[in-house]
Design a protein around this motif. Sequence first.
Motif, PDB file in Angstrom:
ATOM      1  N   ILE A 150       0.223  -7.039  10.287  1.00 57.17           N
ATOM      2  CA  ILE A 150      -1.035  -6.325  10.044  1.00 57.17           C
ATOM      3  C   ILE A 150      -1.667  -5.950  11.378  1.00 57.17           C
ATOM      4  O   ILE A 150      -2.119  -4.821  11.587  1.00 57.17           O
ATOM      5  N   SER A 151      -1.706  -6.906  12.303  1.00 56.50           N
ATOM      6  CA  SER A 151      -2.272  -6.658  13.631  1.00 56.50           C
ATOM      7  C   SER A 151      -1.513  -5.552  14.358  1.00 56.50           C
ATOM      8  O   SER A 151      -2.105  -4.617  14.905  1.00 56.50           O
ATOM      9  N   TYR A 152      -0.205  -5.648  14.331  1.00 56.12           N
ATOM     10  CA  TYR A 152       0.629  -4.643  15.008  1.00 56.12           C
ATOM     11  C   TYR A 152       0.482  -3.272  14.349  1.00 56.12           C
ATOM     12  O   TYR A 152       0.329  -2.253  15.026  1.00 56.12           O
ATOM     13  N   GLY A 153       0.525  -3.236  13.027  1.00 57.05           N
ATOM     14  CA  GLY A 153       0.429  -1.964  12.309  1.00 57.05           C
ATOM     15  C   GLY A 153      -0.890  -1.261  12.538  1.00 57.05           C
ATOM     16  O   GLY A 153      -0.936  -0.034  12.691  1.00 57.05           O
ATOM     17  N   MET A 154      -1.974  -2.014  12.593  1.00 56.22           N
ATOM     18  CA  MET A 154      -3.276  -1.408  12.827  1.00 56.22           C
ATOM     19  C   MET A 154      -3.415  -0.943  14.279  1.00 56.22           C
ATOM     20  O   MET A 154      -4.075   0.068  14.542  1.00 56.22           O
ATOM     21  N   ASP A 155      -2.813  -1.679  15.206  1.00 56.93           N
ATOM     22  CA  ASP A 155      -2.864  -1.270  16.610  1.00 56.93           C
ATOM     23  C   ASP A 155      -2.185   0.085  16.827  1.00 56.93           C
ATOM     24  O   ASP A 155      -2.665   0.910  17.603  1.00 56.93           O
ATOM     25  N   ILE A 156      -1.085   0.315  16.133  1.00 53.10           N
ATOM     26  CA  ILE A 156      -0.362   1.582  16.309  1.00 53.10           C
ATOM     27  C   ILE A 156      -0.711   2.587  15.206  1.00 53.10           C
ATOM     28  O   ILE A 156      -0.118   3.658  15.124  1.00 53.10           O
ATOM     29  N   ARG A 157      -1.674   2.210  14.344  1.00 54.65           N
ATOM     30  CA  ARG A 157      -2.160   3.084  13.259  1.00 54.65           C
ATOM     31  C   ARG A 157      -1.015   3.573  12.359  1.00 54.65           C
ATOM     32  O   ARG A 157      -0.897   4.770  12.082  1.00 54.65           O
ATOM     33  N   ASP A 158      -0.187   2.619  11.921  1.00 52.87           N
ATOM     34  CA  ASP A 158       0.941   2.960  11.049  1.00 52.87           C
ATOM     35  C   ASP A 158       0.727   2.318   9.680  1.00 52.87           C
ATOM     36  O   ASP A 158       0.870   1.113   9.517  1.00 52.87           O
ATOM     37  N   PHE A 159       0.394   3.143   8.699  1.00 54.75           N
ATOM     38  CA  PHE A 159       0.095   2.670   7.347  1.00 54.75           C
ATOM     39  C   PHE A 159       1.299   1.985   6.717  1.00 54.75           C
ATOM     40  O   PHE A 159       1.153   1.010   5.967  1.00 54.75           O
ATOM     41  N   LEU A 160       2.496   2.466   6.997  1.00 53.54           N
ATOM     42  CA  LEU A 160       3.704   1.917   6.398  1.00 53.54           C
ATOM     43  C   LEU A 160       3.909   0.459   6.789  1.00 53.54           C
ATOM     44  O   LEU A 160       4.478  -0.323   6.024  1.00 53.54           O
ATOM     45  N   ILE A 161       3.418   0.089   7.959  1.00 52.39           N
ATOM     46  CA  ILE A 161       3.583  -1.285   8.425  1.00 52.39           C
ATOM     47  C   ILE A 161       2.525  -2.212   7.840  1.00 52.39           C
ATOM     48  O   ILE A 161       2.840  -3.230   7.233  1.00 52.39           O
ATOM     49  N   TRP A 162       1.237  -1.869   8.019  1.00 55.95           N
ATOM     50  CA  TRP A 162       0.211  -2.840   7.668  1.00 55.95           C
ATOM     51  C   TRP A 162      -0.109  -2.912   6.176  1.00 55.95           C
ATOM     52  O   TRP A 162      -0.519  -3.970   5.679  1.00 55.95           O
ATOM     53  N   SER A 163       0.089  -1.820   5.418  1.00 51.85           N
ATOM     54  CA  SER A 163      -0.325  -1.825   4.013  1.00 51.85           C
ATOM     55  C   SER A 163       0.403  -2.863   3.154  1.00 51.85           C
ATOM     56  O   SER A 163      -0.266  -3.647   2.448  1.00 51.85           O
ATOM     57  N   PRO A 164       1.744  -2.941   3.189  1.00 49.18           N
ATOM     58  CA  PRO A 164       2.389  -3.961   2.353  1.00 49.18           C
ATOM     59  C   PRO A 164       2.111  -5.375   2.838  1.00 49.18           C
ATOM     60  O   PRO A 164       2.106  -6.323   2.050  1.00 49.18           O
ATOM     61  N   ASN A 165       1.856  -5.505   4.142  1.00 51.39           N
ATOM     62  CA  ASN A 165       1.595  -6.840   4.679  1.00 51.39           C
ATOM     63  C   ASN A 165       0.211  -7.353   4.330  1.00 51.39           C
ATOM     64  O   ASN A 165      -0.019  -8.568   4.317  1.00 51.39           O
ATOM     65  N   VAL A 166      -0.730  -6.444   4.041  1.00 51.43           N
ATOM     66  CA  VAL A 166      -2.040  -6.868   3.537  1.00 51.43           C
ATOM     67  C   VAL A 166      -1.859  -7.550   2.182  1.00 51.43           C
ATOM     68  O   VAL A 166      -2.416  -8.623   1.918  1.00 51.43           O
ATOM     69  N   LEU A 167      -1.054  -6.924   1.328  1.00 50.79           N
ATOM     70  CA  LEU A 167      -0.779  -7.520   0.025  1.00 50.79           C
ATOM     71  C   LEU A 167       0.019  -8.809   0.185  1.00 50.79           C
ATOM     72  O   LEU A 167      -0.209  -9.790  -0.536  1.00 50.79           O
ATOM     73  N   GLY A 168       0.961  -8.804   1.136  1.00 46.32           N
ATOM     74  CA  GLY A 168       1.732 -10.011   1.393  1.00 46.32           C
ATOM     75  C   GLY A 168       0.842 -11.154   1.836  1.00 46.32           C
ATOM     76  O   GLY A 168       1.028 -12.308   1.431  1.00 46.32           O
ATOM     77  N   LEU A 169      -0.160 -10.840   2.676  1.00 50.84           N
ATOM     78  CA  LEU A 169      -1.117 -11.845   3.128  1.00 50.84           C
ATOM     79  C   LEU A 169      -1.927 -12.383   1.953  1.00 50.84           C
ATOM     80  O   LEU A 169      -2.175 -13.589   1.847  1.00 50.84           O
ATOM     81  N   PHE A 170      -2.325 -11.477   1.059  1.00 50.90           N
ATOM     82  CA  PHE A 170      -3.093 -11.877  -0.127  1.00 50.90           C
ATOM     83  C   PHE A 170      -2.273 -12.809  -1.013  1.00 50.90           C
ATOM     84  O   PHE A 170      -2.752 -13.870  -1.443  1.00 50.90           O
ATOM     85  N   PHE A 171      -1.025 -12.415  -1.302  1.00 57.34           N
ATOM     86  CA  PHE A 171      -0.172 -13.232  -2.155  1.00 57.34           C
ATOM     87  C   PHE A 171       0.109 -14.599  -1.532  1.00 57.34           C
ATOM     88  O   PHE A 171       0.095 -15.620  -2.214  1.00 57.34           O
ATOM     89  N   SER A 172       0.359 -14.607  -0.221  1.00 57.64           N
ATOM     90  CA  SER A 172       0.639 -15.874   0.463  1.00 57.64           C
ATOM     91  C   SER A 172      -0.574 -16.792   0.422  1.00 57.64           C
ATOM     92  O   SER A 172      -0.452 -18.007   0.191  1.00 57.64           O
ATOM     93  N   THR A 173      -1.769 -16.223   0.634  1.00 56.55           N
ATOM     94  CA  THR A 173      -2.995 -17.005   0.576  1.00 56.55           C
ATOM     95  C   THR A 173      -3.226 -17.567  -0.822  1.00 56.55           C
ATOM     96  O   THR A 173      -3.624 -18.731  -0.988  1.00 56.55           O
ATOM     97  N   ALA A 174      -2.950 -16.737  -1.837  1.00 54.12           N
ATOM     98  CA  ALA A 174      -3.124 -17.184  -3.224  1.00 54.12           C
ATOM     99  C   ALA A 174      -2.189 -18.344  -3.539  1.00 54.12           C
ATOM    100  O   ALA A 174      -2.579 -19.323  -4.196  1.00 54.12           O
ATOM    101  N   GLN A 175      -0.956 -18.259  -3.059  1.00 52.51           N
ATOM    102  CA  GLN A 175       0.019 -19.316  -3.314  1.00 52.51           C
ATOM    103  C   GLN A 175      -0.382 -20.615  -2.614  1.00 52.51           C
ATOM    104  O   GLN A 175      -0.262 -21.705  -3.188  1.00 52.51           O
ATOM    105  N   LEU A 176      -0.864 -20.503  -1.372  1.00 52.78           N
ATOM    106  CA  LEU A 176      -1.327 -21.698  -0.661  1.00 52.78           C
ATOM    107  C   LEU A 176      -2.554 -22.289  -1.351  1.00 52.78           C
ATOM    108  O   LEU A 176      -2.752 -23.504  -1.354  1.00 52.78           O
ATOM    109  N   GLY A 177      -3.371 -21.407  -1.933  1.00 52.80           N
ATOM    110  CA  GLY A 177      -4.533 -21.874  -2.689  1.00 52.80           C
ATOM    111  C   GLY A 177      -4.111 -22.719  -3.891  1.00 52.80           C
ATOM    112  O   GLY A 177      -4.716 -23.752  -4.180  1.00 52.80           O
ATOM    113  N   LEU A 178      -3.062 -22.268  -4.587  1.00 49.06           N
ATOM    114  CA  LEU A 178      -2.552 -23.032  -5.726  1.00 49.06           C
ATOM    115  C   LEU A 178      -2.024 -24.394  -5.279  1.00 49.06           C
ATOM    116  O   LEU A 178      -2.195 -25.398  -5.974  1.00 49.06           O
TER     117      LEU A 178
END
Length: 239
Positions: A183-211
């Motif tokens: 996400i950090s790298y994708g936003m630095d280079i302004r590449d939507f293809l990189i950061w967009s799926p990783n935002v969801l990946g971060l959300f899913f990973s956080t949800a799983q750790l929450g469980l």
Amino acid sequence: LNITPSSKVNMSSLPKVLAVETMAPITSIVVMGAPLPTMMEIRRSQSVGCLPLLPYTAMSINAFSWIIYGLLKENINVWGTNLFGLIFSLYYMAEYCRFHSNPVVMNRHVQLTMITMMLITALAIILPKTTAEKIIGTASVFFCIIMYAGPLATIKLVIQTKSAQSIPPSFTAACLVNCSLWISYGMDIRDFLIWSPNVLGLFFSTAQLGLICVYGLEKSTAVKGSFSSKEDVLGKESV
């Protein structure tokens, strides 16, 4: 793994970009190797227990898709790193299938993996290069999201058994760190293809750790029974 070269880099943030770009592939390899302890437990107990096959199926398809995309883009960072992912994931699938009691589920996942890989290869060969890049790149983002969300397929089981033992913690934690870096790298280079799926990946990973935090990793009576009797509680698992 989503690595796409881009010229839209702020020169003031170049050192940070280079640092993250170096660390991200390393964490990706860690993510790929994170399920190894789970495989050792499966081999020790000679049972997959309540663990789903979907995360490893998604991991193999995701890696293969990014390999083809990387070859089309002539980007060794993409196909080189994901080659490790493909090797790891095929090993995980093989180990899982060795101790799975339901051949119907195994065959379904193997067939899905083979058909998807053949389709991706056919698109790369038949379609014009630019078109193939767009289609396979988009599909790769989709597969990446499925891979990150895979363990959530057991959320019903987690609630029923009041145990998050079916969620692999090492894999989930590695995914969280990996997604954060991309996400950090994708936003630095302004590449939507990189950061967009990783935002969801971060959300899913956080949800799983929450469980895991809410229910813990202790085996409930139902889960213990699945290991002792070697009966897969996901025998009716569907794709």
